[in-house]
Design an enzyme around this catalytic site. Structure first.
Site, mmCIF file in Angstrom:
data_model
loop_
_atom_site.group_PDB
_atom_site.id
_atom_site.type_symbol
_atom_site.label_atom_id
_atom_site.label_comp_id
_atom_site.label_asym_id
_atom_site.label_seq_id
_atom_site.Cartn_x
_atom_site.Cartn_y
_atom_site.Cartn_z
ATOM 1 C CE LYS A 61 3.233 -3.044 -14.098
ATOM 2 N NZ LYS A 61 1.852 -3.219 -13.673
ATOM 3 C CG ASP A 97 -1.240 -1.954 -15.447
ATOM 4 O OD1 ASP A 97 -1.570 -2.973 -16.089
ATOM 5 O OD2 ASP A 97 -0.112 -1.791 -14.951
ATOM 6 N N GLY A 120 2.577 0.464 -6.995
ATOM 7 C CA GLY A 120 2.479 0.871 -8.399
ATOM 8 C C GLY A 120 1.075 0.727 -8.964
ATOM 9 C CG LEU A 204 -5.754 -4.366 -9.045
ATOM 10 C CD1 LEU A 204 -7.014 -3.689 -8.571
ATOM 11 C CD2 LEU A 204 -4.585 -3.428 -8.914
ATOM 12 N N GLY A 226 -9.322 -9.494 -10.498
ATOM 13 C CA GLY A 226 -8.522 -8.730 -11.457
ATOM 14 C C GLY A 226 -8.416 -9.323 -12.849
HETATM 15 P P1 NDP Z 1 3.637 -3.067 -4.952
HETATM 16 O O1 NDP Z 1 4.675 -3.964 -4.392
HETATM 17 O O2 NDP Z 1 4.061 -1.884 -5.761
HETATM 18 O O3 NDP Z 1 2.711 -2.505 -3.731
HETATM 19 C C1 NDP Z 1 2.199 -3.324 -2.769
HETATM 20 C C2 NDP Z 1 1.372 -2.509 -1.755
HETATM 21 O O4 NDP Z 1 0.692 -3.440 -0.936
HETATM 22 C C3 NDP Z 1 2.166 -1.608 -0.839
HETATM 23 O O5 NDP Z 1 1.452 -0.429 -0.600
HETATM 24 C C4 NDP Z 1 2.300 -2.439 0.454
HETATM 25 O O6 NDP Z 1 2.292 -1.655 1.642
HETATM 26 C C5 NDP Z 1 1.021 -3.210 0.443
HETATM 27 N N1 NDP Z 1 1.144 -4.532 1.087
HETATM 28 C C6 NDP Z 1 2.003 -5.528 0.762
HETATM 29 N N2 NDP Z 1 1.773 -6.615 1.540
HETATM 30 C C7 NDP Z 1 0.761 -6.279 2.391
HETATM 31 C C8 NDP Z 1 0.087 -6.954 3.437
HETATM 32 N N3 NDP Z 1 0.402 -8.208 3.761
HETATM 33 N N4 NDP Z 1 -0.893 -6.306 4.103
HETATM 34 C C9 NDP Z 1 -1.223 -5.033 3.779
HETATM 35 N N5 NDP Z 1 -0.611 -4.325 2.799
HETATM 36 C C10 NDP Z 1 0.361 -4.939 2.111
HETATM 37 O O7 NDP Z 1 2.659 -4.018 -5.791
HETATM 38 P P2 NDP Z 1 1.775 -3.666 -7.076
HETATM 39 O O8 NDP Z 1 0.972 -2.450 -6.774
HETATM 40 O O9 NDP Z 1 2.606 -3.643 -8.287
HETATM 41 O O10 NDP Z 1 0.830 -4.961 -7.186
HETATM 42 C C11 NDP Z 1 -0.093 -5.258 -6.170
HETATM 43 C C12 NDP Z 1 -1.018 -6.389 -6.585
HETATM 44 O O11 NDP Z 1 -1.777 -6.035 -7.742
HETATM 45 C C13 NDP Z 1 -0.314 -7.687 -6.931
HETATM 46 O O12 NDP Z 1 -1.009 -8.730 -6.290
HETATM 47 C C14 NDP Z 1 -0.450 -7.793 -8.437
HETATM 48 O O13 NDP Z 1 -0.510 -9.141 -8.839
HETATM 49 C C15 NDP Z 1 -1.777 -7.100 -8.676
HETATM 50 N N6 NDP Z 1 -1.877 -6.520 -10.031
HETATM 51 C C16 NDP Z 1 -2.905 -6.944 -10.856
HETATM 52 C C17 NDP Z 1 -3.056 -6.416 -12.115
HETATM 53 C C18 NDP Z 1 -4.159 -6.880 -12.993
HETATM 54 O O14 NDP Z 1 -4.119 -6.621 -14.213
HETATM 55 N N7 NDP Z 1 -5.176 -7.534 -12.480
HETATM 56 C C19 NDP Z 1 -2.124 -5.392 -12.643
HETATM 57 C C20 NDP Z 1 -1.102 -4.996 -11.688
HETATM 58 C C21 NDP Z 1 -0.990 -5.559 -10.433
HETATM 59 P P3 NDP Z 1 3.637 -1.112 2.366
HETATM 60 O O15 NDP Z 1 3.919 0.217 1.708
HETATM 61 O O16 NDP Z 1 3.251 -0.982 3.784
HETATM 62 O O17 NDP Z 1 4.710 -2.129 2.118
#
Ligand code: NDP
Length: 262
Positions: A61, A97, A120, A204, A226
């Site tokens: 993205k 989104d 993101g 989400l 979501g």
């Molecule tokens: P990113 O990889 O960009 O970000 C993930 C975030 O989650 C980071 O801040 C990371 O923290 C944190 N994280 C990852 N694993 C863990 C964990 N085990 N415990 C705590 N924090 C954690 O992902 P996206 O933002 O792109 O997507 C996130 C979710 O949103 C996905 O599950 C995706 O499927 C869902 N989504 C749903 C949509 C919808 O239309 N319903 C649209 C877009 C996304 P750190 O910085 O510490 O690594």
């Protein structure tokens, strides 16, 4: 007319199901496929696919944003696009989104929100909440990803430094925790204290009952996953595609076709 969702991995994406259902119902001759892009360096090769429009998902993205000739609306703040229009040799970018999420919660008229995660999707959610005047705090496991939220003026904290000082109307899980492992996004005691004082727990993640939503349910807090956000962003993207081509259709039929597709 060809459209596609671009990402890596891409096999799990439900976007083709949603958009092809709309094409069928509305009698529009279009086809929406999946395209797995091996790496971001090859992003510019997408023009050879001769697509009219595309959606972009993990992890491209931000890459898509940087390749756009013009970016519209809230995508400029988010610096990430999930919808692309290929028009007259130009690449136009949008983020659906953000509004797709907001449409799910608009009716509640919340005053403040807490977001778990700083990736993101958290950026899209945070920017639209701010845009709509909802005070938003971001909580993330690591410090690094909070930098860009701090620069945008959000109240931010890492998990380790967080102590609850106020209540939040809505707690939003934007982490994939619960999708990959069967775990909570934040330590249970801290999460319980937050949820107990909230009016809605929003995850989400769609298609599964996550530990986050289970915990909220056990505390008798209303929950939402979501799925509607996914449908809303697809409807908004479809509207952008059709507008760019000057194609008209019945909006109610679009909404019902996408809602019935999942
Ligand atoms: P990113 O990889 O960009 O970000 C993930 C975030 O989650 C980071 O801040 C990371 O923290 C944190 N994280 C990852 N694993 C863990 C964990 N085990 N415990 C705590 N924090 C954690 O992902 P996206 O933002 O792109 O997507 C996130 C979710 O949103 C996905 O599950 C995706 O499927 C869902 N989504 C749903 C949509 C919808 O239309 N319903 C649209 C877009 C996304 P750190 O910085 O510490 O690594």
């Amino acid at each position: 007319m060809q459209f596609a969702v671009i990402g890596n991995p891409i096999t799990h994406s439900l976007s083709p199901l949603l958009h092809n259902s709309a094409f069928r119902t509305l009698g529009i001759k279009g086809y929406y496929g999946r395209y797995c892009l091996d790496n971001s360096e090859n992003f510019s090769t997408l023009t050879s696919l001769k697509l009219k429009g595309a959606n972009v998902t993990i992890p491209y993205k931000e890459t898509a944003f940087s390749h756009c000739d013009e970016v519209f609306g809230i995508a400029k703040q988010i610096q990430a696009v999930n919808t692309l229009v290929f028009k007259e040799n130009k690449l136009l970018g949008y983020n659906t989104d953000a509004l797709g999420f907001y449409q799910c919660i608009e009716k509640f008229q919340f005053k403040n929100a807490l977001i778990l995660g700083a990736g993101g999707s958290a950026k899209a959610v945070a920017c639209i909440l701010k845009d709509k005047g909802i005070t938003t705090t971001i909580l993330n496991r690591s410090k690094e990803r909070l930098e860009s939220f701090i620069a945008l003026g959000f109240q931010c904290s890492t998990y380790d430094n967080f102590f609850k000082q106020e209540s939040y109307d809505i707690i939003i899980n934007t982490t994939p925790s619960g999708l990959i492992q069967n775990s909570l996004p934040l330590e249970e005691s801290k999460l319980k204290a937050l949820l107990e004082d909230s009016k809605l727990a929003f995850d989400l993640i769609y298609g599964i009952q996550t530990p986050f939503l289970n915990l909220a349910k056990n505390l008798h807090i209303p929950t939402q996953d979501g799925k509607m956000m996914l449908i809303n962003q697809a409807i908004l993207a479809f509207e952008i595609f059709m507008d760019s081509l000057g194609i008209t259709y019945h909006k109610n039929n679009l909404i019902s076709s996408m809602q019935n597709a999942l």
